[in-house]
Design a protein around this motif. Sequence first.
Motif, PDB file in Angstrom:
ATOM      1  N   ILE A 279     -10.799   2.187 -14.497  1.00 32.38           N
ATOM      2  CA  ILE A 279     -10.441   1.854 -13.118  1.00 32.38           C
ATOM      3  C   ILE A 279      -9.012   2.305 -12.850  1.00 32.38           C
ATOM      4  O   ILE A 279      -8.096   1.940 -13.589  1.00 32.38           O
ATOM      5  N   PRO A 280      -8.797   3.093 -11.787  1.00 30.68           N
ATOM      6  CA  PRO A 280      -7.424   3.490 -11.431  1.00 30.68           C
ATOM      7  C   PRO A 280      -6.678   2.317 -10.795  1.00 30.68           C
ATOM      8  O   PRO A 280      -6.812   2.051  -9.595  1.00 30.68           O
ATOM      9  N   ILE A 281      -5.893   1.611 -11.601  1.00 31.51           N
ATOM     10  CA  ILE A 281      -5.247   0.375 -11.159  1.00 31.51           C
ATOM     11  C   ILE A 281      -4.332   0.617  -9.956  1.00 31.51           C
ATOM     12  O   ILE A 281      -4.408  -0.080  -8.938  1.00 31.51           O
ATOM     13  N   ALA A 282      -3.449   1.625 -10.076  1.00 36.13           N
ATOM     14  CA  ALA A 282      -2.492   1.877  -8.988  1.00 36.13           C
ATOM     15  C   ALA A 282      -3.206   2.256  -7.704  1.00 36.13           C
ATOM     16  O   ALA A 282      -2.790   1.881  -6.604  1.00 36.13           O
ATOM     17  N   ALA A 283      -4.318   3.009  -7.822  1.00 38.15           N
ATOM     18  CA  ALA A 283      -5.083   3.397  -6.630  1.00 38.15           C
ATOM     19  C   ALA A 283      -5.689   2.173  -5.944  1.00 38.15           C
ATOM     20  O   ALA A 283      -5.790   2.125  -4.716  1.00 38.15           O
ATOM     21  N   CYS A 284      -6.087   1.176  -6.741  1.00 37.95           N
ATOM     22  CA  CYS A 284      -6.635  -0.049  -6.153  1.00 37.95           C
ATOM     23  C   CYS A 284      -5.569  -0.785  -5.339  1.00 37.95           C
ATOM     24  O   CYS A 284      -5.879  -1.424  -4.327  1.00 37.95           O
ATOM     25  N   PHE A 285      -4.311  -0.695  -5.763  1.00 40.80           N
ATOM     26  CA  PHE A 285      -3.232  -1.323  -5.008  1.00 40.80           C
ATOM     27  C   PHE A 285      -2.984  -0.599  -3.680  1.00 40.80           C
ATOM     28  O   PHE A 285      -2.250  -1.109  -2.841  1.00 40.80           O
ATOM     29  N   PHE A 286      -3.596   0.565  -3.523  1.00 43.37           N
ATOM     30  CA  PHE A 286      -3.506   1.277  -2.248  1.00 43.37           C
ATOM     31  C   PHE A 286      -4.729   1.026  -1.366  1.00 43.37           C
ATOM     32  O   PHE A 286      -4.592   0.719  -0.178  1.00 43.37           O
ATOM     33  N   VAL A 287      -5.937   1.103  -1.933  1.00 46.35           N
ATOM     34  CA  VAL A 287      -7.147   1.039  -1.103  1.00 46.35           C
ATOM     35  C   VAL A 287      -7.545  -0.394  -0.755  1.00 46.35           C
ATOM     36  O   VAL A 287      -8.073  -0.650   0.333  1.00 46.35           O
ATOM     37  N   VAL A 288      -7.328  -1.359  -1.670  1.00 40.42           N
ATOM     38  CA  VAL A 288      -7.719  -2.746  -1.377  1.00 40.42           C
ATOM     39  C   VAL A 288      -6.923  -3.311  -0.194  1.00 40.42           C
ATOM     40  O   VAL A 288      -7.505  -3.954   0.695  1.00 40.42           O
ATOM     41  N   PRO A 289      -5.597  -3.098  -0.111  1.00 40.48           N
ATOM     42  CA  PRO A 289      -4.888  -3.551   1.096  1.00 40.48           C
ATOM     43  C   PRO A 289      -5.418  -2.915   2.371  1.00 40.48           C
ATOM     44  O   PRO A 289      -5.494  -3.580   3.414  1.00 40.48           O
TER      45      PRO A 289
ATOM     46  N   PHE B  97      -4.493 -11.166  -4.978  1.00 41.06           N
ATOM     47  CA  PHE B  97      -5.869 -10.890  -4.547  1.00 41.06           C
ATOM     48  C   PHE B  97      -6.279  -9.457  -4.895  1.00 41.06           C
ATOM     49  O   PHE B  97      -7.462  -9.178  -5.100  1.00 41.06           O
ATOM     50  N   ILE B  98      -5.319  -8.527  -4.992  1.00 35.14           N
ATOM     51  CA  ILE B  98      -5.651  -7.177  -5.439  1.00 35.14           C
ATOM     52  C   ILE B  98      -6.101  -7.212  -6.894  1.00 35.14           C
ATOM     53  O   ILE B  98      -7.094  -6.562  -7.269  1.00 35.14           O
ATOM     54  N   CYS B  99      -5.400  -7.986  -7.715  1.00 30.82           N
ATOM     55  CA  CYS B  99      -5.812  -8.145  -9.108  1.00 30.82           C
ATOM     56  C   CYS B  99      -7.183  -8.813  -9.196  1.00 30.82           C
ATOM     57  O   CYS B  99      -7.982  -8.504 -10.086  1.00 30.82           O
ATOM     58  N   GLY B 100      -7.457  -9.734  -8.269  1.00 27.88           N
ATOM     59  CA  GLY B 100      -8.785 -10.341  -8.230  1.00 27.88           C
ATOM     60  C   GLY B 100      -9.869  -9.317  -7.958  1.00 27.88           C
ATOM     61  O   GLY B 100     -10.941  -9.344  -8.577  1.00 27.88           O
ATOM     62  N   ALA B 101      -9.600  -8.403  -7.031  1.00 32.57           N
ATOM     63  CA  ALA B 101     -10.562  -7.341  -6.748  1.00 32.57           C
ATOM     64  C   ALA B 101     -10.736  -6.415  -7.955  1.00 32.57           C
ATOM     65  O   ALA B 101     -11.851  -5.947  -8.243  1.00 32.57           O
TER      66      ALA B 101
ATOM     67  N   ALA C  34       0.824  -1.208   0.000  1.00 30.46           N
ATOM     68  CA  ALA C  34       0.000   0.000   0.000  1.00 30.46           C
ATOM     69  C   ALA C  34       0.858   1.259   0.000  1.00 30.46           C
ATOM     70  O   ALA C  34       0.534   2.255  -0.660  1.00 30.46           O
ATOM     71  N   LEU C  35       1.974   1.204   0.714  1.00 28.51           N
ATOM     72  CA  LEU C  35       2.858   2.369   0.785  1.00 28.51           C
ATOM     73  C   LEU C  35       3.477   2.672  -0.579  1.00 28.51           C
ATOM     74  O   LEU C  35       3.531   3.837  -1.009  1.00 28.51           O
ATOM     75  N   VAL C  36       3.938   1.643  -1.282  1.00 32.55           N
ATOM     76  CA  VAL C  36       4.507   1.842  -2.621  1.00 32.55           C
ATOM     77  C   VAL C  36       3.448   2.382  -3.573  1.00 32.55           C
ATOM     78  O   VAL C  36       3.714   3.297  -4.372  1.00 32.55           O
TER      79      VAL C  36
ATOM     80  N   TYR D 222     -14.652  -1.882   1.792  1.00 28.77           N
ATOM     81  CA  TYR D 222     -14.537  -1.838   0.334  1.00 28.77           C
ATOM     82  C   TYR D 222     -15.372  -0.694  -0.236  1.00 28.77           C
ATOM     83  O   TYR D 222     -14.923   0.032  -1.142  1.00 28.77           O
ATOM     84  N   ASN D 223     -16.596  -0.537   0.260  1.00 30.54           N
ATOM     85  CA  ASN D 223     -17.487   0.486  -0.275  1.00 30.54           C
ATOM     86  C   ASN D 223     -16.913   1.886  -0.056  1.00 30.54           C
ATOM     87  O   ASN D 223     -16.929   2.733  -0.963  1.00 30.54           O
ATOM     88  N   TYR D 224     -16.380   2.128   1.137  1.00 26.56           N
ATOM     89  CA  TYR D 224     -15.854   3.459   1.438  1.00 26.56           C
ATOM     90  C   TYR D 224     -14.559   3.735   0.690  1.00 26.56           C
ATOM     91  O   TYR D 224     -14.396   4.795   0.052  1.00 26.56           O
ATOM     92  N   LEU D 225     -13.618   2.791   0.741  1.00 25.96           N
ATOM     93  CA  LEU D 225     -12.299   3.036   0.166  1.00 25.96           C
ATOM     94  C   LEU D 225     -12.333   3.061  -1.357  1.00 25.96           C
ATOM     95  O   LEU D 225     -11.697   3.925  -1.980  1.00 25.96           O
ATOM     96  N   LEU D 226     -13.070   2.140  -1.975  1.00 21.80           N
ATOM     97  CA  LEU D 226     -13.190   2.199  -3.438  1.00 21.80           C
ATOM     98  C   LEU D 226     -13.977   3.424  -3.868  1.00 21.80           C
ATOM     99  O   LEU D 226     -13.724   3.989  -4.945  1.00 21.80           O
ATOM    100  N   GLY D 227     -14.922   3.852  -3.040  1.00 21.96           N
ATOM    101  CA  GLY D 227     -15.651   5.076  -3.342  1.00 21.96           C
ATOM    102  C   GLY D 227     -14.745   6.294  -3.358  1.00 21.96           C
ATOM    103  O   GLY D 227     -14.988   7.254  -4.099  1.00 21.96           O
TER     104      GLY D 227
END
Length: 293
Positions: free
Chosen positions: A181-191, A165-169, A72-74, A213-218
């Motif tokens: 979909i902002p791919i890099a952002a998902c690697f931050f919010v999904v973790p 599992f991030i790619c799965g999400a 998430a930090l990266v 998931y609802n809040y962070l992906l939102g």
Amino acid sequence: MLRAQNITYSLRDAYALTLVGLFFSQVMLGSTGGDMMKAYIVVAEQKSRRSASVVSVIFDRAFGLFILLGVALVASLWEFDLLRANPDLMSFALLVLSMFTGVIVMCWLFFSPRVRQLAWMQAIYRRLPAKGLLARLEQALANYKDCPRTLLVCAGISIILHCGFICGAICATKALTSQEIPIAACFFVVPLAHVAMAVPLTPGSIGTGETSYNYLLGCVGIPQGSLVAIIMRSVYIVWALIGCICYLKRKRRVDIAIEEAKQAEREEPEVRDDTPPVAFDDRSDEDVQLDSV
């Protein structure tokens, strides 16, 4: 992690144990509930290495969460402009940085001989209860210090699994929406969502995962976060059912191991743990000063 503690498990048994933990994570509090069952099974099967068994399971979870924070930090550095435009995401990024740094500092304090011999550290340790048990747990944890290669391998495996599992999400999100979909952002919010699910609030983190998931992906412009969480939970349940079968097949072996442990306790009042009880220096300050002279 088990082999670093001189506990022999085949890859098949370790995989089955992981699926058993996944099954119990769906029915116990938080996503870490399965770790309690994994620790229970390993302790039952390795009765002469109880401390090391418990530490291996706990350290496995803690190490995995630490690597997850690193991912998430990266990702936060990669999408820094997006975080800077969203105060909530920036706050989470600072929290992740603080937690990641805090873990590193705590490990340094724990493994530093100079810090461990400070007078106030010695005073704290002398006031702790069950020092014998703490000493065995401490020694089992210190074993990982001598296995840097093992930790590097575990870190690599953990990064691959987390990215999986991030790619799965991300795939679940793509199945629900046609928007970009902002791919890099998902690697931050999904973790972050999975870290929140580790908090033991509800069985299987039901509700906690969907809300996270609802809040962070939102926050990154994806309104279908709850549905993404449900899809991901469905995948976990399929694997958890396989874990249930593994548990039922393994239960008899665990029961036999527990019965053997009880029989050994009846024959010998105290079950010996062969982990050497090395810990903080328990001598008084005067003795230490005399030895140094």
